[in-house]
Design a protein around this motif. Structure first.
Motif, short mmCIF file in Angstrom:
data_model
loop_
_atom_site.label_atom_id
_atom_site.label_comp_id
_atom_site.label_asym_id
_atom_site.label_seq_id
_atom_site.Cartn_x
_atom_site.Cartn_y
_atom_site.Cartn_z
N PRO A 27 0.81 -1.24 0.00
CA PRO A 27 0.00 0.00 0.00
C PRO A 27 0.83 1.28 0.00
N THR A 28 1.97 1.29 0.70
CA THR A 28 2.80 2.51 0.71
C THR A 28 3.45 2.74 -0.66
N THR A 29 3.77 1.65 -1.37
CA THR A 29 4.34 1.79 -2.72
C THR A 29 3.29 2.35 -3.68
N THR A 30 2.08 1.83 -3.58
CA THR A 30 0.99 2.33 -4.43
C THR A 30 0.75 3.82 -4.17
N LYS A 75 -10.04 2.24 -9.68
CA LYS A 75 -10.64 0.89 -9.66
C LYS A 75 -10.23 0.13 -8.40
N LEU A 76 -9.28 0.68 -7.62
CA LEU A 76 -8.85 0.01 -6.39
C LEU A 76 -9.97 0.07 -5.36
N ASN A 77 -10.10 -1.00 -4.61
CA ASN A 77 -11.16 -1.04 -3.60
C ASN A 77 -10.55 -1.40 -2.25
N LYS A 78 -9.49 -0.71 -1.88
CA LYS A 78 -8.85 -0.97 -0.59
C LYS A 78 -8.25 0.32 -0.08
N ASP A 79 -8.11 0.37 1.25
CA ASP A 79 -7.48 1.53 1.86
C ASP A 79 -5.98 1.51 1.58
N LEU A 80 -5.39 2.69 1.48
CA LEU A 80 -3.94 2.79 1.23
C LEU A 80 -3.26 3.44 2.42
N TYR A 81 -1.93 3.36 2.42
CA TYR A 81 -1.15 3.93 3.51
C TYR A 81 0.00 4.73 2.92
N VAL A 82 0.32 5.85 3.59
CA VAL A 82 1.43 6.68 3.13
C VAL A 82 2.46 6.75 4.26
N SER A 85 -0.03 -4.14 5.65
CA SER A 85 -1.09 -3.21 5.26
C SER A 85 -1.40 -2.19 6.33
N THR A 86 -0.83 -2.31 7.48
CA THR A 86 -1.16 -1.38 8.57
C THR A 86 -0.03 -0.42 8.88
N ALA A 87 1.03 -0.42 8.09
CA ALA A 87 2.15 0.49 8.36
C ALA A 87 1.90 1.83 7.70
N LYS A 97 -8.22 6.49 3.43
CA LYS A 97 -9.38 5.71 3.03
C LYS A 97 -9.56 5.74 1.51
N THR A 98 -10.18 4.69 1.02
CA THR A 98 -10.39 4.58 -0.43
C THR A 98 -11.14 5.80 -0.97
N GLU A 99 -12.19 6.23 -0.26
CA GLU A 99 -12.98 7.36 -0.73
C GLU A 99 -12.15 8.65 -0.79
N GLU A 100 -11.26 8.82 0.22
CA GLU A 100 -10.41 10.02 0.23
C GLU A 100 -9.45 10.01 -0.94
N MET A 101 -8.83 8.85 -1.19
CA MET A 101 -7.90 8.75 -2.32
C MET A 101 -8.63 9.00 -3.64
#
Length: 978
Positions: A137-140, A207-214, A237-239, A244-248
């Motif tokens: 997720p951080t790479t994405t 099209k992604l349907n998951k939360d991301l992390y920065v 996935s928690t680092a 949230k998906t909606e925010e992104m």
């Protein structure tokens, strides 16, 4: 917290904020101090300044033992610096709004590339080829941040930027700014080339349907540890900071919408994509609500984008959102459906949904179209203005000037429409008392302003008027109107002719005279004069204002009119018309002249011709101010009328000299040379000096391409101008009995005075004509025997090289004329290189060397694309060469003599890199060694040591090196002067 940990914390907090003689940068290299510094309420320096400092230090090039510049080393210190920059950005939560506002494009590009690198995005890999769903997720998130920034930067670069006024020129600062500008342009070029890939990456992110992390400061610390100590935590996935998906998706939709909107200017079909993305952004904002911590969208800007997209691409889906009033008005204006615009405005008078400023802008647009000749829009302008006025009075604003002007000449149709708008703009059952009072006061004031009782009764008998005003108020108003105009015939039909307007009753003379001074409406002026003459027969009202001026050739005829009212009216209409023409209010000038023409046609053929002549001059000015500036040729009927004026032979007609001037200048400006040389009647050449001068100029233009011996007309023109610039000699006996020679400056020897000639030339715009007359005066200036430095000019060879009687020419006046004409020609076209060279030569001849250099550089710049091409040899001749090494044969003698001067300017050694002649550089090395100037000697040696100046190089390489240094030197000089 343990006692040991508490002791450590206390020890840390007791440290001074900045150790003595230690820079912030060195102090904050210790990461724990950085975090503590960032937690302060107002850290100084600010976080974004720290990013710049860290990255600048990490990107400093190194110098090896051979004095060669190397890329920055990949050592531990530089890696720590980059990590610190990333940690500061993480502290700012990677907010692109903050980062873009404070960091330059090169710095932010470096920062985001470091984020990609530390997020394990392989260098050289296309982001579009990577599957975002399978990446950590951080790479994405790192990939999305970079590509969002890329398209935002492309969009931002398309906006106009206000140029910052530069301070005092400093070469080092300017070089640094130029380097940053070039670097920014290179980065933008790459971003634009990759724009399509960036858009695909962001579309895939939707099209992604998951939360991301920065990355946060903590995850960046973990990445910096030894690989064995992390245990894969940063891959989980928690680092990091959760997005949230909606925010992104909300941020990505907004940025994609912006780039699609920018692309729509060249491909309108893309506006549909922009509309879809912006409306999706609005939906996501509504879903997220106020809970979002990481999604910051400028909602006012988003609303503007949505409104623009709704106008540009209205939805064809009947189930989708209805068209807004803005888009409806826009569509109607584009299709010419003005009646629908009026309908929308009337409906809006009930809802108050359209801003007043928008309604006024629509009216201004219609006024402009009407003034450009679309007379059919006059009625539409009144109707839209009436709708806006009713809206204004309902909201308690004053009535606009436009409405008063358009309502001055009322008729039944205007009254009917106004009453219709008032009726449909107010709901009597639901409207507040204050709105009803506003409407009643408006209708009452309209009645008081009307001159015709017929129209007053139309309003006072209307249902709305009866409802809003009490019986007593209506009766009082009607009685008041009857007393004001007791003799008005209620059965008269609406007025159409200037003479059919009835007079109104009297009011205070002072007020009427004040209105007379202010008014530019011919019908209102006549009305006021009728009332004034009805009050007193002793006054001459054409003298009310001292600023009413009529040319003396006309005033005698006008003041000879026997009827006092007619005399005053003709005089005032003409004076006001001439004033409006002078201030370029051509629309009112035309109305005033037309009314005056209608008035004098019935009793004075002489004044009728005068008005036709003035209207011709007005039409010339109108065309020159509008279409003429864009190069559009005048209509054929205007050219025919100009010819008709020049050929007019009516006796006893008062003629203004300026009209003849303007007519001849008009023919020259539009290259009517055939008429001036072949078709102009012979009697005109004898009677009109401007026609004579125009014929000689036109013939010289025609003969210019031919052989020198065929230029007879050029010699005739020369003789005419020399005669104009000659002075008459007079002898006068003084008190001591001696006879002295007096030169009379304004001579009558020529066909006109020199001041008249200059005035005529300043009406010309045609480049070839201006170049010819300018070169003639330059040649006349150079003929003088005591001239040290000649002035150069184009086509100077066509003029004679001598004058039989030099003493008769007023060369002082010639010099003044040359300067005045150059100033004028450069105001017409400041980028004409031949005129710029003349200005530079004038400054050089008068020892104003700095100013001369400014214009020499400007002349070279405009004809070489700012020195990116070679300056033509006819521009930088050997007489104009700025440096000794610019000459075809290098002038070493002058160069060495100049270099030996002790009082050289500061920082001249900074220009050594621009010298390509090795002999001059070697002499500089010797000179600095002789003077003991070690530092400057090293600079000269370094300049000589550049491989491209090696004498063994092929000639092409040496020429290229010289050309490159010429370009850079001239550009550097130009930046100091421009």
């Amino acid at each position: 917290m343990s006692a040991e940990a508490a002791d450590r914390e206390a020890a840390t907090s007791s440290r001074p904020c900045t150790p003595p003689q230690t820079s912030w940068f060195e102090f904050l290299l210790e990461e724990s101090l950085l975090e503590k510094h960032l937690r302060k309420p107002c850290p100084d320096p600010a976080p974004v300044q720290l990013i710049v400092q860290f990255l600048e230090q990490a990107s400093k090039p190194s110098v090896n033992e051979q004095n060669q510049v190397q890329p920055p080393p990949d050592n531990k210190r530089n890696r720590i610096l980059k990590l610190l920059a990333l940690k500061v950005a993480a502290h700012l939560k990677w907010d692109l709004d903050i980062l873009e506002k404070s960091l330059s494009v090169p710095v932010l590009n470096m920062l985001l590339n470091e984020l990609l690198c530390i997020s394990k995005v392989p260098p050289g890999t296309k982001h579009v080829d990577m599957d975002l769903a399978t990446l950590p997720p951080t790479t994405t998130m790192a990939i999305l941040l970079y590509n969002r920034w890329a398209i935002r930067t492309i969009v931002q670069s398309s906006f106009p930027v206000k140029q910052v006024k530069p301070g005092p020129p400093q070469l080092s600062v300017m070089n640094q700014m130029q380097q940053e500008k070039e670097l920014t342009e290179n980065i933008l070029k790459v971003l634009k080339e990759q724009a399509a890939d960036s858009i695909l990456v962001l579309e895939a992110a939707l099209k992604l349907n998951k939360d991301l992390y920065v990355h946060t400061m903590r995850t960046l610390d973990l990445l910096a540890m030894e690989p064995g100590m992390v245990n894969g935590e940063t891959e989980s996935s928690t680092a990091g900071l959760k997005i949230k998906t909606e925010e992104m998706q909300c941020q990505v939709c907004y940025d994609l919408g912006a780039v699609y909107f920018q692309q729509g200017s060249i491909n309108p079909a893309v506006y549909e994509n922009a509309r879809e993305k912006f409306f999706r952004t609005k939906e996501l904002i509504a879903e997220i609500g106020s809970l979002s911590l990481h999604c910051t969208i400028d909602e006012k800007r988003l609303a503007g984008y949505c409104q623009a997209c709704d106008v540009l691409v209205p939805s064809s889906d009947s189930t989708s959102q209805q068209l807004t009033p803005y888009s409806e008005v826009h569509i109607c204006l584009r299709s010419g459906n003005y009646q629908e615009v009026i309908k929308i405005f009337i409906e809006d008078n009930l809802s108050f949904s359209l801003p007043v400023q928008f309604r006024q802008s629509v009216l201004r647009e219609l006024f402009q179209k009407a003034q450009q000749g679309n007379e059919a829009l006059d009625e539409i302008c009144f109707k839209v203005c009436a709708c806006n006025t009713v809206r204004d009075i309902l909201e308690g604003r004053t009535i606009s000037v436009h409405f008063n002007q358009l309502f001055l000449r009322s008729n039944k149709e205007k009254i009917d429409f106004l009453l219709e708008v008032c009726s449909r703009s107010i709901n009597l059952e639901k409207t507040s008392d204050s709105l009803k009072e506003n409407m009643a006061a408006f209708l009452k004031n309209v009645c008081l302003g009307l001159e015709d009782l017929q129209y007053v009764f139309m309003i006072s008998s209307h249902e709305l008027f009866i409802t809003l005003l009490k019986d007593e108020e209506r009766k009082l108003l009607v009685d008041q109107m009857r007393k004001r105009s007791p003799r008005v015939n209620l059965c008269i039909k609406p007025v159409t002719s200037f003479y059919d307007i009835p007079a109104s009753a009297s009011v205070n003379i002072g007020q009427l005279e004040h209105q007379l001074i202010l008014s530019v409406d011919p019908w209102r002026i006549r009305q006021i004069l009728i009332e004034l003459h009805g009050m007193t027969s002793e006054r001459q009202f054409w003298t009310v204002s001292s600023k009413w001026e009529v040319p003396s050739v006309y005033s005698g005829v006008i003041l000879g009119i026997k009827d006092n009212l007619t005399r005053d009216l003709v005089y005032i209409l003409m004076a006001k018309g001439l004033h409006c023409s002078t201030v370029k209010d051509f629309a009112h000038a035309r109305q005033l002249f037309a009314a005056c023409l209608e008035l004098v046609t019935e009793f004075s053929p002489k004044l009728r011709q005068v008005m036709l002549n003035e209207m011709l001059l007005l039409d010339i000015h109108t065309h020159e101010a509008a279409s003429g500036q864009s190069g559009e040729r005048p209509p054929s009927d205007l050219i025919s009328r100009v010819r008709g004026y020049l050929e007019m032979r009516l006796p006893d007609i008062p003629l203004r000299q300026v009209i003849a001037e303007e007519c001849v200048a008009f023919m020259l400006n539009w290259r009517e040379n055939e008429y001036l040389t072949l078709q102009v009647p012979a009697f005109l050449l004898q009677s009109n000096p401007y026609v004579k001068l125009g014929q000689l100029l036109a013939a010289t233009c025609k003969e210019l391409p031919g052989p020198k011996e065929s230029r007879r007309t050029a010699k005739d023109l020369w003789e005419v101008v020399v005669q104009i610039c000659s002075v008459s000699n007079q002898h006068k006996r003084g008190n001591d009995g001696r006879v002295s020679l007096i030169k009379q400056r304004e001579s009558t020897l020529g066909i006109m005075y020199r001041s008249e000639l200059i005035s005529f030339i300043k009406k010309l715009r045609e480049p070839l004509v201006l170049t010819i007359i300018l070169s003639l005066f330059v040649k006349l200036h150079n003929v003088r025997e005591d001239i040290v430095n000649d002035i150069t000019a184009e086509h100077i060879s066509i003029w004679p090289s001598s004058i039989p009687n030099l003493q008769s020419v007023d060369f002082e006046a010639v010099a003044i004329t040359v300067k005045e004409l150059v100033r004028y020609t450069l105001s017409i076209n400041p980028n004409n290189h031949s005129w710029l060279i003349i200005q530079a030569d004038i400054y050089f001849a008068t020892n104003q060397y700095s100013a001369a250099l400014h214009y020499y550089l400007q002349a070279g710049a405009v004809c070489s694309d700012f020195f990116n091409k070679a300056v033509p040899p006819d521009v930088y001749t050997d007489q104009v060469a700025i440096l000794c090494q610019f000459l075809r044969e290098i002038d070493y003698k002058t160069a060495f003599k100049s270099l030996q001067e002790q009082n050289s300017h500061d920082a001249m050694d900074s220009y050594y890199d621009y010298i390509w002649d090795v002999t001059i550089l070697e002499y500089l090395t010797y000179l600095h060694h002789k003077r003991g100037e070690t530092d400057k000697r090293q600079i000269a040696i370094k300049a000589i040591g550049q491989t491209e100046l090696n004498a063994s190089n092929p000639e092409e390489v040496l020429q290229l090196a010289a050309q490159r240094r010429k370009k850079k030197f001239l550009q550097a000089m130009a930046k100091l002067y421009f």
